[in-house]
Design a protein around this motif. Structure first.
Motif, PDB file in Angstrom:
ATOM      1  N   LYS A  28     -38.586   9.465  67.472  1.00  0.00           N
ATOM      2  CA  LYS A  28     -37.400   8.613  67.653  1.00  0.00           C
ATOM      3  C   LYS A  28     -37.071   8.437  69.135  1.00  0.00           C
ATOM      4  O   LYS A  28     -36.679   7.352  69.560  1.00  0.00           O
ATOM      5  N   VAL A  29     -37.221   9.494  69.919  1.00  0.00           N
ATOM      6  CA  VAL A  29     -36.916   9.424  71.350  1.00  0.00           C
ATOM      7  C   VAL A  29     -37.909   8.518  72.076  1.00  0.00           C
ATOM      8  O   VAL A  29     -37.517   7.629  72.844  1.00  0.00           O
ATOM      9  N   PHE A  30     -39.203   8.718  71.826  1.00  0.00           N
ATOM     10  CA  PHE A  30     -40.225   7.992  72.578  1.00  0.00           C
ATOM     11  C   PHE A  30     -40.495   6.590  72.059  1.00  0.00           C
ATOM     12  O   PHE A  30     -41.108   5.786  72.753  1.00  0.00           O
ATOM     13  N   ASP A  31     -40.048   6.293  70.840  1.00  0.00           N
ATOM     14  CA  ASP A  31     -40.185   4.935  70.303  1.00  0.00           C
ATOM     15  C   ASP A  31     -38.823   4.452  69.803  1.00  0.00           C
ATOM     16  O   ASP A  31     -38.689   3.957  68.687  1.00  0.00           O
ATOM     17  N   TRP A  32     -37.819   4.627  70.640  1.00  0.00           N
ATOM     18  CA  TRP A  32     -36.448   4.277  70.278  1.00  0.00           C
ATOM     19  C   TRP A  32     -36.336   2.825  69.816  1.00  0.00           C
ATOM     20  O   TRP A  32     -35.803   2.541  68.749  1.00  0.00           O
ATOM     21  N   LYS A  33     -36.875   1.912  70.618  1.00  0.00           N
ATOM     22  CA  LYS A  33     -36.767   0.482  70.283  1.00  0.00           C
ATOM     23  C   LYS A  33     -37.457   0.161  68.970  1.00  0.00           C
ATOM     24  O   LYS A  33     -36.926  -0.588  68.147  1.00  0.00           O
ATOM     25  N   GLY A  34     -38.640   0.694  68.773  1.00  0.00           N
ATOM     26  CA  GLY A  34     -39.372   0.448  67.533  1.00  0.00           C
ATOM     27  C   GLY A  34     -38.652   1.024  66.322  1.00  0.00           C
ATOM     28  O   GLY A  34     -38.570   0.380  65.272  1.00  0.00           O
ATOM     29  N   GLN A  35     -38.126   2.236  66.479  1.00  0.00           N
ATOM     30  CA  GLN A  35     -37.385   2.869  65.386  1.00  0.00           C
ATOM     31  C   GLN A  35     -36.136   2.057  65.029  1.00  0.00           C
ATOM     32  O   GLN A  35     -35.868   1.806  63.853  1.00  0.00           O
ATOM     33  N   GLY A  49     -26.051  -0.988  58.181  1.00  0.00           N
ATOM     34  CA  GLY A  49     -26.764  -1.863  59.108  1.00  0.00           C
ATOM     35  C   GLY A  49     -26.176  -1.924  60.506  1.00  0.00           C
ATOM     36  O   GLY A  49     -26.904  -1.939  61.489  1.00  0.00           O
ATOM     37  N   SER A  50     -24.870  -1.939  60.610  1.00  0.00           N
ATOM     38  CA  SER A  50     -24.231  -2.048  61.930  1.00  0.00           C
ATOM     39  C   SER A  50     -24.175  -0.717  62.675  1.00  0.00           C
ATOM     40  O   SER A  50     -23.819  -0.684  63.847  1.00  0.00           O
ATOM     41  N   MET A  51     -24.538   0.373  62.007  1.00  0.00           N
ATOM     42  CA  MET A  51     -24.422   1.705  62.613  1.00  0.00           C
ATOM     43  C   MET A  51     -25.763   2.337  62.948  1.00  0.00           C
ATOM     44  O   MET A  51     -25.817   3.512  63.304  1.00  0.00           O
ATOM     45  N   VAL A  52     -26.850   1.593  62.831  1.00  0.00           N
ATOM     46  CA  VAL A  52     -28.188   2.171  62.960  1.00  0.00           C
ATOM     47  C   VAL A  52     -28.383   2.935  64.273  1.00  0.00           C
ATOM     48  O   VAL A  52     -28.815   4.094  64.244  1.00  0.00           O
ATOM     49  N   PRO A  53     -28.083   2.378  65.446  1.00  0.00           N
ATOM     50  CA  PRO A  53     -28.330   3.151  66.675  1.00  0.00           C
ATOM     51  C   PRO A  53     -27.543   4.470  66.716  1.00  0.00           C
ATOM     52  O   PRO A  53     -28.108   5.503  67.110  1.00  0.00           O
ATOM     53  N   LEU A  54     -26.303   4.447  66.287  1.00  0.00           N
ATOM     54  CA  LEU A  54     -25.502   5.674  66.260  1.00  0.00           C
ATOM     55  C   LEU A  54     -26.116   6.698  65.306  1.00  0.00           C
ATOM     56  O   LEU A  54     -26.264   7.877  65.654  1.00  0.00           O
ATOM     57  N   VAL A  58     -27.684  10.488  66.009  1.00  0.00           N
ATOM     58  CA  VAL A  58     -27.282  11.706  65.300  1.00  0.00           C
ATOM     59  C   VAL A  58     -28.509  12.406  64.720  1.00  0.00           C
ATOM     60  O   VAL A  58     -28.655  13.632  64.821  1.00  0.00           O
ATOM     61  N   LEU A  59     -29.415  11.623  64.128  1.00  0.00           N
ATOM     62  CA  LEU A  59     -30.630  12.211  63.561  1.00  0.00           C
ATOM     63  C   LEU A  59     -31.508  12.867  64.627  1.00  0.00           C
ATOM     64  O   LEU A  59     -32.091  13.922  64.384  1.00  0.00           O
ATOM     65  N   VAL A  60     -31.595  12.250  65.794  1.00  0.00           N
ATOM     66  CA  VAL A  60     -32.381  12.845  66.887  1.00  0.00           C
ATOM     67  C   VAL A  60     -31.819  14.217  67.233  1.00  0.00           C
ATOM     68  O   VAL A  60     -32.566  15.201  67.351  1.00  0.00           O
ATOM     69  N   VAL A  61     -30.513  14.291  67.400  1.00  0.00           N
ATOM     70  CA  VAL A  61     -29.877  15.569  67.748  1.00  0.00           C
ATOM     71  C   VAL A  61     -30.147  16.607  66.667  1.00  0.00           C
ATOM     72  O   VAL A  61     -30.527  17.751  66.957  1.00  0.00           O
TER      73      VAL A  61
END
Length: 133
Positions: A28-35, A49-54, A58-61
């Motif tokens: 997720k960190v190294f392919d942030w845009k793709g994810q 749908g509107s909360m995906v980046p947030l 959270v999932l990365v952490v």
């Protein structure tokens, strides 16, 4: 290292957690845009749908936290037979998987949800073993 073999099942499960969640978090960190792009399309028809980046943040952490706690847990089990950090890592992994399962069910990706069950069984077995240590 006197406690390595007596705790081998727990240690192997913690290694599974490290491999699973470290790879997931780093991906997720190294392919942030793709994810984000893939997940935006996956959840576009849902209230998530509107909360995906947030939510991905959270999932990365949680992915990385589960990995670190599992790593410390292996060390503590092997050195002084202390299961606490491993238990915390397993619980963090289980919570993360429940979040992923929730998302897959909301997106009506039932096949994707089903694949999470296998991971969850291993992790929840780790929770059980470490909490009854």
């Amino acid at each position: 290292m006197d406690y390595l073999l007596p705790n081998i099942t727990e240690i192997l499960i913690l290694l599974f957690i490290i491999i699973t969640f470290l790879q997931s978090g780093l991906d997720k960190v190294f392919d942030w845009k793709g994810q984000i792009a893939w997940l935006n399309s996956h959840f576009k028809e849902t209230f998530l749908g509107s909360m995906v980046p947030l939510l991905v943040g959270v999932l990365v952490v949680l992915d990385l936290l589960a990995s670190v706690l599992a790593g410390i847990g292996i060390y503590q089990l092997a050195i002084n037979n202390n299961p606490m950090m491993g238990l915390y890592g397993s619980i963090t992994g289980a919570i993360t998987l429940l979040m992923l399962l929730f998302g897959q069910r909301i997106a009506k990706d039932y096949a994707g949800a089903f694949t999470i069950v296998g991971y969850f069984i291993v992790v929840i077995f780790g929770v059980w073993l470490l909490s009854n240590h």
